[in-house]
Design a protein around this motif. Structure first.
Motif, PDB file in Angstrom:
ATOM      1  N   LEU A  41     -72.532-119.505  -0.714  1.00 11.10           N
ATOM      2  CA  LEU A  41     -71.949-118.868  -1.887  1.00 11.10           C
ATOM      3  C   LEU A  41     -70.496-118.601  -1.537  1.00 11.10           C
ATOM      4  N   TYR A  69     -66.658-117.358  -3.256  1.00  9.79           N
ATOM      5  CA  TYR A  69     -65.941-116.867  -4.425  1.00  9.79           C
ATOM      6  C   TYR A  69     -64.610-116.277  -4.004  1.00  9.79           C
ATOM      7  N   GLN A 113     -71.721-118.627 -12.458  1.00  8.26           N
ATOM      8  CA  GLN A 113     -71.393-119.389 -11.262  1.00  8.26           C
ATOM      9  C   GLN A 113     -71.686-120.853 -11.556  1.00  8.26           C
ATOM     10  N   MET A 132     -63.843-123.849 -12.274  1.00  4.17           N
ATOM     11  CA  MET A 132     -65.149-123.296 -11.909  1.00  4.17           C
ATOM     12  C   MET A 132     -66.138-123.279 -13.086  1.00  4.17           C
ATOM     13  N   HIS A 149     -72.869-122.459  -4.307  1.00  3.98           N
ATOM     14  CA  HIS A 149     -72.526-121.773  -5.562  1.00  3.98           C
ATOM     15  C   HIS A 149     -71.086-121.305  -5.446  1.00  3.98           C
ATOM     16  N   GLU A 155     -72.775-124.706  -9.567  1.00  5.76           N
ATOM     17  CA  GLU A 155     -73.527-125.200  -8.414  1.00  5.76           C
ATOM     18  C   GLU A 155     -73.093-126.621  -8.080  1.00  5.76           C
ATOM     19  N   SER A 206     -63.906-114.653  -8.885  1.00  6.55           N
ATOM     20  CA  SER A 206     -64.294-113.244  -8.875  1.00  6.55           C
ATOM     21  C   SER A 206     -63.548-112.393  -9.893  1.00  6.55           C
ATOM     22  N   TYR A 241     -67.638-119.386  -7.677  1.00  8.81           N
ATOM     23  CA  TYR A 241     -67.159-118.714  -8.882  1.00  8.81           C
ATOM     24  C   TYR A 241     -65.816-118.043  -8.642  1.00  8.81           C
TER      25      TYR A 241
END
Length: 174
Positions: free
Chosen positions: A112, A114, A80, A30, A69, A82, A73, A71
């Motif tokens: 988004l 995550y 983050q 990531m 996006h 893209e 957590s 990421y």
């Protein structure tokens, strides 16, 4: 003979050290570097490029692309990344993977996603797909949910990128 063997062993050791120093380490999962490689892998997967083409990529608010996006957590304060997926003649192609360039997502077109490092690893290994990941809260998700439900098969391929793109998970992205 022994002197020659020692020289050969020393030479071999020096050569191995030289090659080991030039080996490229896998990027952090990531990270911006990982996202760039994930973008390349995305484009090599016809289940993604064809499966997300047409209606899915067409919902792009007239921009010609969607933004995702991503990421981890459990990596507090990590940036983050893209991925930008563009409409190219009816196919969905990743045209950018890296650090965030589009700070504000459009919730009607963009996504988004995550999860913890452990869950990204499990999804990337194919231990379960997107439906189970979302139902059990293993993957947190924001974006057009009904649209996502209509492309579960390619979406599963997207999650597999977390396991297909080489990465290291020993540290968090910086």
């Amino acid at each position: 003979m022994i002197k020659r063997m020692k020289s050969l062993t020393l030479f071999s050791g020096l050569m191995l050290s030289a090659f080991a120093g030039t080996a490229t380490a896998a990027p952090v999962l990531m990270s911006a570097e990982w996202a760039a490689q994930a973008c390349e892998a995305f484009n090599k997967n016809p289940k993604l490029t064809d499966g997300l083409g047409g209606k899915w990529i067409g919902n792009n608010k007239g921009r010609g692309y969607k933004v995702i996006h991503l990421y981890r957590s459990d990596c507090e304060n990590s940036p983050q990344v893209e991925m930008r997926i563009s409409d190219k003649n009816g196919k969905a192609l990743c045209t950018y993977g890296g650090k965030i360039e589009m700070a504000k997502l459009d919730s009607g077109a963009d996504y988004l996603m995550y999860a913890t490092t452990e869950k990204w690893h499990e999804m990337g290994a194919g231990e379960y797909g997107p439906m189970k990941a979302m139902m059990f809260g293993r993957l947190q998700f924001q974006g057009p949910k009904w649209e996502a439900m209509s492309v579960m098969t390619p979406f599963e391929q997207f999650l597999l990128l977390a396991g297909q793109v080489p990465s290291t998970e020993t540290s968090c992205p910086k």
